[in-house]
Motif scaffolding. Structure first.
Motif, PDB file in Angstrom:
ATOM      1  N   GLU A 126      11.527   4.287  -7.154  1.00  6.99           N
ATOM      2  CA  GLU A 126      11.433   3.405  -8.328  1.00  6.99           C
ATOM      3  C   GLU A 126      10.101   2.686  -8.408  1.00  6.99           C
ATOM      4  O   GLU A 126       9.670   2.263  -9.485  1.00  6.99           O
ATOM      5  CB  GLU A 126      12.564   2.376  -8.282  1.00  6.99           C
ATOM      6  N   ALA A 127       9.416   2.536  -7.285  1.00  9.00           N
ATOM      7  CA  ALA A 127       8.129   1.831  -7.254  1.00  9.00           C
ATOM      8  C   ALA A 127       6.985   2.835  -7.400  1.00  9.00           C
ATOM      9  O   ALA A 127       6.866   3.775  -6.613  1.00  9.00           O
ATOM     10  CB  ALA A 127       7.978   1.043  -5.956  1.00  9.00           C
ATOM     11  N   LYS A 128       6.150   2.612  -8.395  1.00  9.72           N
ATOM     12  CA  LYS A 128       5.026   3.511  -8.645  1.00  9.72           C
ATOM     13  C   LYS A 128       4.099   3.584  -7.434  1.00  9.72           C
ATOM     14  O   LYS A 128       3.575   4.656  -7.101  1.00  9.72           O
ATOM     15  CB  LYS A 128       4.255   3.027  -9.865  1.00  9.72           C
ATOM     16  N   GLU A 129       3.890   2.445  -6.755  1.00  6.94           N
ATOM     17  CA  GLU A 129       2.990   2.424  -5.605  1.00  6.94           C
ATOM     18  C   GLU A 129       3.490   3.347  -4.495  1.00  6.94           C
ATOM     19  O   GLU A 129       2.689   4.009  -3.828  1.00  6.94           O
ATOM     20  CB  GLU A 129       2.850   1.000  -5.068  1.00  6.94           C
ATOM     21  N   VAL A 130       4.810   3.384  -4.291  1.00 11.59           N
ATOM     22  CA  VAL A 130       5.385   4.249  -3.263  1.00 11.59           C
ATOM     23  C   VAL A 130       5.209   5.712  -3.652  1.00 11.59           C
ATOM     24  O   VAL A 130       4.867   6.561  -2.823  1.00 11.59           O
ATOM     25  CB  VAL A 130       6.874   3.916  -3.048  1.00 11.59           C
ATOM     26  N   ARG A 131       5.421   6.028  -4.934  1.00 12.42           N
ATOM     27  CA  ARG A 131       5.242   7.409  -5.392  1.00 12.42           C
ATOM     28  C   ARG A 131       3.793   7.864  -5.174  1.00 12.42           C
ATOM     29  O   ARG A 131       3.537   8.994  -4.768  1.00 12.42           O
ATOM     30  CB  ARG A 131       5.627   7.543  -6.868  1.00 12.42           C
ATOM     31  N   MET A 132       2.865   6.966  -5.471  1.00 10.35           N
ATOM     32  CA  MET A 132       1.447   7.304  -5.290  1.00 10.35           C
ATOM     33  C   MET A 132       1.137   7.552  -3.813  1.00 10.35           C
ATOM     34  O   MET A 132       0.436   8.521  -3.468  1.00 10.35           O
ATOM     35  CB  MET A 132       0.570   6.176  -5.821  1.00 10.35           C
TER      36      MET A 132
ATOM     37  N   SER B  73       7.415  -1.806   3.245  1.00 13.40           N
ATOM     38  CA  SER B  73       7.858  -0.949   4.350  1.00 13.40           C
ATOM     39  C   SER B  73       7.787   0.518   3.950  1.00 13.40           C
ATOM     40  O   SER B  73       7.340   1.368   4.733  1.00 13.40           O
ATOM     41  CB  SER B  73       9.286  -1.313   4.756  1.00 13.40           C
ATOM     42  N   ARG B  74       8.219   0.822   2.727  1.00 15.00           N
ATOM     43  CA  ARG B  74       8.190   2.215   2.273  1.00 15.00           C
ATOM     44  C   ARG B  74       6.745   2.709   2.139  1.00 15.00           C
ATOM     45  O   ARG B  74       6.439   3.870   2.426  1.00 15.00           O
ATOM     46  CB  ARG B  74       8.957   2.371   0.961  1.00 15.00           C
TER      47      ARG B  74
ATOM     48  N   CYS C  79       5.164   5.937   4.146  1.00 19.26           N
ATOM     49  CA  CYS C  79       4.422   7.056   3.543  1.00 19.26           C
ATOM     50  C   CYS C  79       3.070   7.248   4.209  1.00 19.26           C
ATOM     51  O   CYS C  79       2.674   8.373   4.538  1.00 19.26           O
ATOM     52  CB  CYS C  79       4.236   6.812   2.043  1.00 19.26           C
ATOM     53  N   ALA C  80       2.361   6.132   4.399  1.00 20.32           N
ATOM     54  CA  ALA C  80       1.024   6.202   5.002  1.00 20.32           C
ATOM     55  C   ALA C  80       1.095   6.790   6.414  1.00 20.32           C
ATOM     56  O   ALA C  80       0.244   7.588   6.808  1.00 20.32           O
ATOM     57  CB  ALA C  80       0.390   4.819   5.028  1.00 20.32           C
ATOM     58  N   LEU C  81       2.117   6.401   7.169  1.00 17.73           N
ATOM     59  CA  LEU C  81       2.268   6.908   8.533  1.00 17.73           C
ATOM     60  C   LEU C  81       2.639   8.385   8.532  1.00 17.73           C
ATOM     61  O   LEU C  81       2.068   9.188   9.279  1.00 17.73           O
ATOM     62  CB  LEU C  81       3.337   6.090   9.262  1.00 17.73           C
TER      63      LEU C  81
END
Length: 358
Positions: free
Chosen positions: A147-153, A119-120, A124-126
């Motif tokens: 905390e999730a690297k994918e979300v930070r990216m 969801s996060r 971000c993409a939106l």
């Protein structure tokens, strides 16, 4: 004996009943999910007819109705995502206006606050495509600490798309210090997108970059920034201990088209890394009929690596002139070089192919 058989029978019946219940639950879920998917398809078709006049600027975005409910929002967002991918930047401004009108920013912020990583990521993409908003910028910068690297990216990519004032390259890179994150093409794209107008910051970061991969990213960013004033700084990396950094420095100088570094790049014709020598050959070809560049290319014709040798021969052919004529008339006793010359001079080889290989 009979009591044991009775217990086993009861256990078997209980398991059968449980399996039946689970099957019914799964069936019900699939039916509901299929119904929702079908409904979203219908909604998307209806909204496409409403969106096309707005995208073609035949009607105002205010003519669009408000989105009613989560399912309709999901359908519209999926449709807008498809349109963005299909038409690239053609309707970017109109699509952003539509996202603002339907409440896309608010929906994205809600997604960004949810527990699930997926969801996060979607949030971000939106938000990367929504209109200018200090609240959205602040939420995405906060997501750089997720905390999730994918979300930070994904947050970094969204910020790069938005280009908010005050965002620094350092802030993005410090949020993605993991080795696998630094090595990703996604982060390379982020740095390239942030680079225009930030050459001074990139130049300040380069001398203190601790890892080869970070230096490669910064060199790539400097070339994307297109500021020739930092060529001397880039050239200092030609002596870096890491071959990847030396090759990246040569590539950056080639992209900047700096002819003042021919002597320094030419010395890399003797570099132990074939990747660096190949990068040097590309740079020297890009310098055109410069006498010194052609001399270095002539040396690379005899390189032990086939790709370097091929680039040098094709490069001389592309530039033409006396150096190419000399190679044609007096080829070295090297079967590969002679084969490359025959390949180039063959009447069957299109000119476009020659230019592409050089």
């Amino acid at each position: 004996m009979e009591s044991g058989l009775f217990i086993l029978t009861c256990a078997a019946l209980a398991l059968l009943a449980l399996a039946l219940v689970l099957w019914m639950v799964l069936l019900g879920y699939r039916l509901v999910d299929n119904r929702q998917r079908a409904r979203r398809v219908v909604m998307a078709d209806e909204w496409l007819l409403k969106l096309l006049p707005v995208l073609e600027m035949e009607t105002s975005v205010t003519s669009l109705p408000k989105v009613r409910g989560g399912n309709e929002m999901e359908a519209v967002l999926s449709l807008l995502r498809d349109l963005m991918e299909r038409f690239r930047g053609q309707y970017r401004d109109q699509l952003r206006e539509i996202l603002v009108h339907i409440g896309g920013a608010d929906f994205g912020l809600r997604l960004l606050r949810q527990r699930h990583v997926t969801s996060r990521l979607r949030g971000c993409a939106l938000l990367g495509w929504t209109g200018e908003s200090p609240a959205v910028n602040a939420a995405l910068r906060l997501a750089l600490q997720d905390e999730a690297k994918e979300v930070r990216m994904e947050a970094a990519y969204a910020l790069a798309l938005r280009g908010p004032t005050g965002l620094g390259v350092r802030e993005v890179l410090e949020s993605l210090e993991e080795k696998d994150a630094l090595a990703s093409d996604r982060l390379r794209d982020v740095v390239r997108m942030l680079a225009p107008g930030r050459s001074q910051e990139l130049a300040r970061l380069l001398p203190g970059a601790a890892t080869p991969r970070l230096r490669v990213l910064l060199l790539d960013g400097l070339s994307a920034a297109g500021d020739l004033a930092h060529s001397d700084l880039i050239a200092t990396q030609l002596q870096d201990a890491a071959p990847a950094v030396r090759a990246a420095a040569v590539l950056a100088l080639e992209r900047l088209g700096d002819p003042m570094q021919i002597s320094r790049v030419g010395l890399l014709a003797q570099d132990p890394s074939p990747k660096v020598r190949l990068a040097a050959a590309h740079y020297l070809v890009s310098m055109g009929p410069d006498t010194e560049a052609l001399q270095w290319l002539e040396n690379l014709v005899l390189d032990e690596n086939y790709e370097v040798k091929r680039q040098a021969v094709h490069g001389l052919a592309k530039v033409g002139g006396r150096a190419w004529q000399r190679l044609r008339d007096q080829p070295p006793e090297d079967s590969l070089v002679q084969a490359l010359i025959r390949e180039i001079t063959s009447p069957l080889l299109p000119i476009s192919t020659l230019e592409a290989t050089a």
